[in-house]
Design a protein around this motif. Structure first.
Motif, PDB file in Angstrom:
ATOM      1  N   LEU A 109      26.506  -2.462 -38.721  1.00  0.00           N
ATOM      2  CA  LEU A 109      27.678  -3.033 -38.060  1.00  0.00           C
ATOM      3  C   LEU A 109      27.319  -4.377 -37.424  1.00  0.00           C
ATOM      4  CD1 LEU A 109      30.656  -2.280 -37.603  1.00  0.00           C
ATOM      5  CD2 LEU A 109      29.965  -1.285 -35.422  1.00  0.00           C
ATOM      6  N   GLU A 110      26.160  -4.454 -36.769  1.00  0.00           N
ATOM      7  CA  GLU A 110      25.712  -5.719 -36.171  1.00  0.00           C
ATOM      8  C   GLU A 110      25.471  -6.782 -37.249  1.00  0.00           C
ATOM      9  OE1 GLU A 110      23.435  -5.039 -32.009  1.00  0.00           O
ATOM     10  OE2 GLU A 110      22.352  -4.394 -33.802  1.00  0.00           O
ATOM     11  N   ALA A 111      24.929  -6.371 -38.391  1.00  0.00           N
ATOM     12  CA  ALA A 111      24.690  -7.329 -39.476  1.00  0.00           C
ATOM     13  C   ALA A 111      26.008  -7.889 -40.010  1.00  0.00           C
ATOM     14  CB  ALA A 111      23.901  -6.659 -40.605  1.00  0.00           C
ATOM     15  N   GLN A 112      27.025  -7.031 -40.100  1.00  0.00           N
ATOM     16  CA  GLN A 112      28.333  -7.467 -40.596  1.00  0.00           C
ATOM     17  C   GLN A 112      29.109  -8.266 -39.555  1.00  0.00           C
ATOM     18  OE1 GLN A 112      30.258  -3.854 -41.814  1.00  0.00           O
ATOM     19  NE2 GLN A 112      28.767  -3.448 -43.436  1.00  0.00           N
ATOM     20  N   HIS A 113      28.832  -7.977 -38.283  1.00  0.00           N
ATOM     21  CA  HIS A 113      29.550  -8.626 -37.168  1.00  0.00           C
ATOM     22  C   HIS A 113      28.536  -9.069 -36.116  1.00  0.00           C
ATOM     23  CE1 HIS A 113      33.328  -7.186 -38.858  1.00  0.00           C
ATOM     24  NE2 HIS A 113      32.704  -6.047 -39.059  1.00  0.00           N
ATOM     25  N   PRO A 114      27.832 -10.187 -36.341  1.00  0.00           N
ATOM     26  CA  PRO A 114      26.766 -10.623 -35.431  1.00  0.00           C
ATOM     27  C   PRO A 114      27.216 -10.797 -33.981  1.00  0.00           C
ATOM     28  CG  PRO A 114      26.776 -11.948 -37.431  1.00  0.00           C
ATOM     29  CD  PRO A 114      27.986 -11.070 -37.486  1.00  0.00           C
ATOM     30  N   GLU A 115      28.506 -11.031 -33.763  1.00  0.00           N
ATOM     31  CA  GLU A 115      29.003 -11.186 -32.383  1.00  0.00           C
ATOM     32  C   GLU A 115      28.805  -9.917 -31.559  1.00  0.00           C
ATOM     33  OE1 GLU A 115      32.533 -10.151 -35.058  1.00  0.00           O
ATOM     34  OE2 GLU A 115      30.780 -11.415 -35.196  1.00  0.00           O
ATOM     35  N   LEU A 116      28.629  -8.783 -32.215  1.00  0.00           N
ATOM     36  CA  LEU A 116      28.390  -7.537 -31.482  1.00  0.00           C
ATOM     37  C   LEU A 116      27.064  -7.549 -30.732  1.00  0.00           C
ATOM     38  CD1 LEU A 116      29.668  -4.791 -33.947  1.00  0.00           C
ATOM     39  CD2 LEU A 116      30.690  -5.508 -31.777  1.00  0.00           C
ATOM     40  N   ARG A 117      26.135  -8.399 -31.143  1.00  0.00           N
ATOM     41  CA  ARG A 117      24.829  -8.471 -30.464  1.00  0.00           C
ATOM     42  C   ARG A 117      24.985  -8.906 -29.011  1.00  0.00           C
ATOM     43  NH1 ARG A 117      23.158 -10.764 -35.784  1.00  0.00           N
ATOM     44  NH2 ARG A 117      22.241  -8.986 -36.863  1.00  0.00           N
ATOM     45  N   ALA A 118      26.065  -9.590 -28.693  1.00  0.00           N
ATOM     46  CA  ALA A 118      26.323 -10.040 -27.323  1.00  0.00           C
ATOM     47  C   ALA A 118      27.079  -9.002 -26.497  1.00  0.00           C
ATOM     48  CB  ALA A 118      27.102 -11.349 -27.342  1.00  0.00           C
ATOM     49  N   ALA A 119      27.573  -7.957 -27.142  1.00  0.00           N
ATOM     50  CA  ALA A 119      28.365  -6.939 -26.439  1.00  0.00           C
ATOM     51  C   ALA A 119      27.462  -5.991 -25.661  1.00  0.00           C
ATOM     52  CB  ALA A 119      29.190  -6.136 -27.452  1.00  0.00           C
ATOM     53  N   PRO A 120      27.938  -5.471 -24.519  1.00  0.00           N
ATOM     54  CA  PRO A 120      27.188  -4.421 -23.842  1.00  0.00           C
ATOM     55  C   PRO A 120      27.002  -3.239 -24.789  1.00  0.00           C
ATOM     56  CG  PRO A 120      28.921  -5.253 -22.428  1.00  0.00           C
ATOM     57  CD  PRO A 120      29.149  -5.836 -23.796  1.00  0.00           C
ATOM     58  N   LYS A 121      25.800  -2.668 -24.784  1.00  0.00           N
ATOM     59  CA  LYS A 121      25.477  -1.597 -25.725  1.00  0.00           C
ATOM     60  C   LYS A 121      24.625  -0.556 -25.017  1.00  0.00           C
ATOM     61  CE  LYS A 121      22.365  -2.438 -28.999  1.00  0.00           C
ATOM     62  NZ  LYS A 121      21.744  -2.899 -30.252  1.00  0.00           N
ATOM     63  N   ALA A 122      24.880   0.705 -25.326  1.00  0.00           N
ATOM     64  CA  ALA A 122      24.052   1.804 -24.826  1.00  0.00           C
ATOM     65  C   ALA A 122      23.589   2.625 -26.021  1.00  0.00           C
ATOM     66  CB  ALA A 122      24.842   2.681 -23.858  1.00  0.00           C
ATOM     67  N   ARG A 123      22.319   2.962 -26.033  1.00  0.00           N
ATOM     68  CA  ARG A 123      21.785   3.795 -27.106  1.00  0.00           C
ATOM     69  C   ARG A 123      22.177   5.242 -26.854  1.00  0.00           C
ATOM     70  NH1 ARG A 123      15.515   4.616 -27.794  1.00  0.00           N
ATOM     71  NH2 ARG A 123      16.045   6.308 -26.412  1.00  0.00           N
ATOM     72  N   THR A 124      22.482   5.967 -27.918  1.00  0.00           N
ATOM     73  CA  THR A 124      22.822   7.385 -27.798  1.00  0.00           C
ATOM     74  C   THR A 124      21.572   8.219 -28.047  1.00  0.00           C
ATOM     75  OG1 THR A 124      23.451   7.586 -30.124  1.00  0.00           O
ATOM     76  CG2 THR A 124      25.191   6.921 -28.574  1.00  0.00           C
ATOM     77  N   PRO A 125      21.557   9.473 -27.601  1.00  0.00           N
ATOM     78  CA  PRO A 125      20.352  10.299 -27.754  1.00  0.00           C
ATOM     79  C   PRO A 125      19.864  10.465 -29.187  1.00  0.00           C
ATOM     80  CG  PRO A 125      21.814  11.307 -26.168  1.00  0.00           C
ATOM     81  CD  PRO A 125      22.563  10.149 -26.791  1.00  0.00           C
ATOM     82  N   ARG A 126      20.741  10.402 -30.160  1.00  0.00           N
ATOM     83  CA  ARG A 126      20.325  10.543 -31.569  1.00  0.00           C
ATOM     84  C   ARG A 126      19.949   9.206 -32.200  1.00  0.00           C
ATOM     85  NH1 ARG A 126      24.491  14.967 -34.067  1.00  0.00           N
ATOM     86  NH2 ARG A 126      23.482  16.783 -33.161  1.00  0.00           N
ATOM     87  N   GLY A 127      19.920   8.144 -31.414  1.00  0.00           N
ATOM     88  CA  GLY A 127      19.516   6.846 -31.935  1.00  0.00           C
ATOM     89  C   GLY A 127      20.654   5.939 -32.332  1.00  0.00           C
ATOM     90  N   GLY A 128      21.869   6.397 -32.211  1.00  0.00           N
ATOM     91  CA  GLY A 128      23.034   5.566 -32.491  1.00  0.00           C
ATOM     92  C   GLY A 128      23.284   4.614 -31.331  1.00  0.00           C
ATOM     93  N   ALA A 129      24.485   4.077 -31.252  1.00  0.00           N
ATOM     94  CA  ALA A 129      24.806   3.136 -30.184  1.00  0.00           C
ATOM     95  C   ALA A 129      26.295   3.160 -29.878  1.00  0.00           C
ATOM     96  CB  ALA A 129      24.390   1.724 -30.585  1.00  0.00           C
ATOM     97  N   HIS A 130      26.598   2.823 -28.640  1.00  0.00           N
ATOM     98  CA  HIS A 130      27.978   2.573 -28.211  1.00  0.00           C
ATOM     99  C   HIS A 130      28.076   1.084 -27.918  1.00  0.00           C
ATOM    100  CE1 HIS A 130      28.438   6.912 -26.474  1.00  0.00           C
ATOM    101  NE2 HIS A 130      28.662   6.878 -27.770  1.00  0.00           N
ATOM    102  N   PHE A 131      28.947   0.376 -28.630  1.00  0.00           N
ATOM    103  CA  PHE A 131      29.246  -1.021 -28.345  1.00  0.00           C
ATOM    104  C   PHE A 131      30.533  -1.044 -27.535  1.00  0.00           C
ATOM    105  CE2 PHE A 131      26.857  -1.196 -32.310  1.00  0.00           C
ATOM    106  CZ  PHE A 131      25.972  -2.238 -32.077  1.00  0.00           C
TER     107      PHE A 131
END
Length: 157
Positions: free
Chosen positions: A95-117
């Motif tokens: 998702l970050e590769a397709q939408h580089p602007e997400l790299r600037a968004a607040p993000k939290a890692r999830t316990p299984r290694g995913g992320a919340h943007f």
């Protein structure tokens, strides 16, 4: 919008062994930022209140009462806020590769290694419907209609 991870670490979730004070401080911090919170059953994603996310609040006295026991932290993103919930690290990276602007968004890692943007829509933008599987391994949450479990929450396993 302020960074949403209420813990000291921006990426590492803390565990169920954390003192109740850590969770309560995180709940109060998010509430001060305008994010309604409510308890979620420890090690689970199920609400720990009779009315589920409808019990979410930013009221500090109510938060203290709701979090008397060790629970996980549920957050109900308010109107104009959506969360892209990636089920895996690969989905988040793609998702970050397709939408580089997400790299600037607040993000939290999830316990299984995913992320919340965490994203805030501009004034006047139409809400995006919350739904599972909006994209492969990506769910859309928020707009006061769907909640997420936030740090310092932890899965039972």
């Amino acid at each position: 919008m302020a960074v949403l991870n209420p813990t000291a670490s921006a990426t590492a979730p803390t565990g169920m062994n954390e003192p109740l004070g850590v969770l309560l401080r995180a709940a109060h911090r998010l509430a001060r930022l305008g994010y309604p919170v409510f308890p979620v059953k420890g090690g689970d994603k199920a609400p720990a209140t009779p009315h589920g996310f409808k019990d979410a609040t930013v009221d500090s006295v109510r938060i203290t009462a709701l979090f008397r026991e060790r629970h996980n932290l549920g957050v109900l993103p308010p109107a104009r806020v959506l969360v892209l919930d990636c089920d895996s690290a690969q989905a988040a990276s793609e998702l970050e590769a397709q939408h580089p602007e997400l790299r600037a968004a607040p993000k939290a890692r999830t316990p299984r290694g995913g992320a919340h943007f965490w994203l805030r829509l501009p004034e006047g933008a139409k809400p995006i419907p919350t739904r599972a599987g909006a994209l492969p391994q990506v769910d859309v949450r928020g707009f006061g209609k769907a909640y997420v479990v936030a740090p310092p929450s932890r899965r039972a396993d």
